[in-house]
Design a protein around this motif. Sequence first.
Motif, mmCIF file in Angstrom:
data_model
loop_
_atom_site.group_PDB
_atom_site.id
_atom_site.type_symbol
_atom_site.label_atom_id
_atom_site.label_comp_id
_atom_site.label_asym_id
_atom_site.label_seq_id
_atom_site.Cartn_x
_atom_site.Cartn_y
_atom_site.Cartn_z
ATOM 1 N N VAL A 43 0.840 -1.197 0.000
ATOM 2 C CA VAL A 43 0.000 0.000 0.000
ATOM 3 C C VAL A 43 0.877 1.251 0.000
ATOM 4 O O VAL A 43 1.807 1.346 0.811
ATOM 5 N N SER A 80 -0.029 -4.417 3.458
ATOM 6 C CA SER A 80 -1.353 -4.224 4.044
ATOM 7 C C SER A 80 -1.610 -5.183 5.195
ATOM 8 O O SER A 80 -2.388 -4.881 6.099
ATOM 9 N N LEU A 207 -4.505 -0.310 5.765
ATOM 10 C CA LEU A 207 -3.628 -1.203 6.507
ATOM 11 C C LEU A 207 -4.443 -1.953 7.559
ATOM 12 O O LEU A 207 -5.148 -1.337 8.353
#
Length: 320
Positions: A43, A80, A207
């Motif tokens: 991410v 993530s 996350l």
Amino acid sequence: MKPLLFTVPIVLLSITATVKGQSDNFKAYKQKLPGSKIEFNMVPIPGGTFKMGSPATEKHRSSDEGPQRTVKISPFWMASFEASRDAFDVFWKDESTSQNSDVDAITRPSAQYIDLTWGMGKEGGFPVNSMSQRAAVMYCRWLYQKTGIFFRLPTEAEWEYACRAGSTSTYYFGNNEKDLGQYGWFSTNSANKYHKSGLKKPNAWGLYDMLGNVSEWTLDHYTENAYSKIPVNAVDPKTAVNPARYPKVLKGGGYDSEASELRPANRIKSEPSWNKRDPQVPKSKWWLTDGASVGFRVVRPLKQPSPAEANAFFREILGN
């Protein structure tokens, strides 16, 4: 010493987001794990400025969380999910890499003398647990060798910045710890075990399990007054780097932690007691018999170091 290999660079993109104001290449993507069918989501975490630590008025605050410092963080990718047992096992079982070596640059952990997951779960999306910071760093070094992409653990500044995702409250979802069960596994709702990643709500940057499940290693060596030594308006601070094994900083808390320990500002320091039941002499440098709630996640800086810089970095962290 085995040479580092840079012949297999891969960046397989599955684009899901682009961060405003960053490079067109700074997007979410899926990272393939060489030698397996496993992939994990990375991410993009946009660069920015935030207040590191907690205000004096925050409930359950500890003195080592201050004084608060305004710091600037450069952009990076963060996984993530916490590193999975499935992914770590590819590294652990890679027979092309020496096992438990003090000579080779890349080495993998020795075998566990018992099952250190304690029956909580292995394959199928559970986080890896019970490993030392050294094992987590060596996994990152192995990833670098296999992919040509520099991965590492986050600094505690990067970790807190990514966890907060622009928030300034006690938790990234607000101040009410009664809402914590929607976002993390901890002592109140975990049934004293970790769970598969991604079952709780993510933070604003996508996350998962930043709070609870397993505590996450950072690069930083723990000192109680670390924040007082951070310069005003510092950029990408590391509170301390030291090859000594203890104490290191972990963040996020685990499945056995109280709600107060899951605050993004909370600092957890590792202790030798986490390996007190290890029968080996000397104690294992890879595994923690009494650190069942200890894991990690990886980051990838947007600005990649040169091979010489990357190798110097790993030597500094590992002390070799």
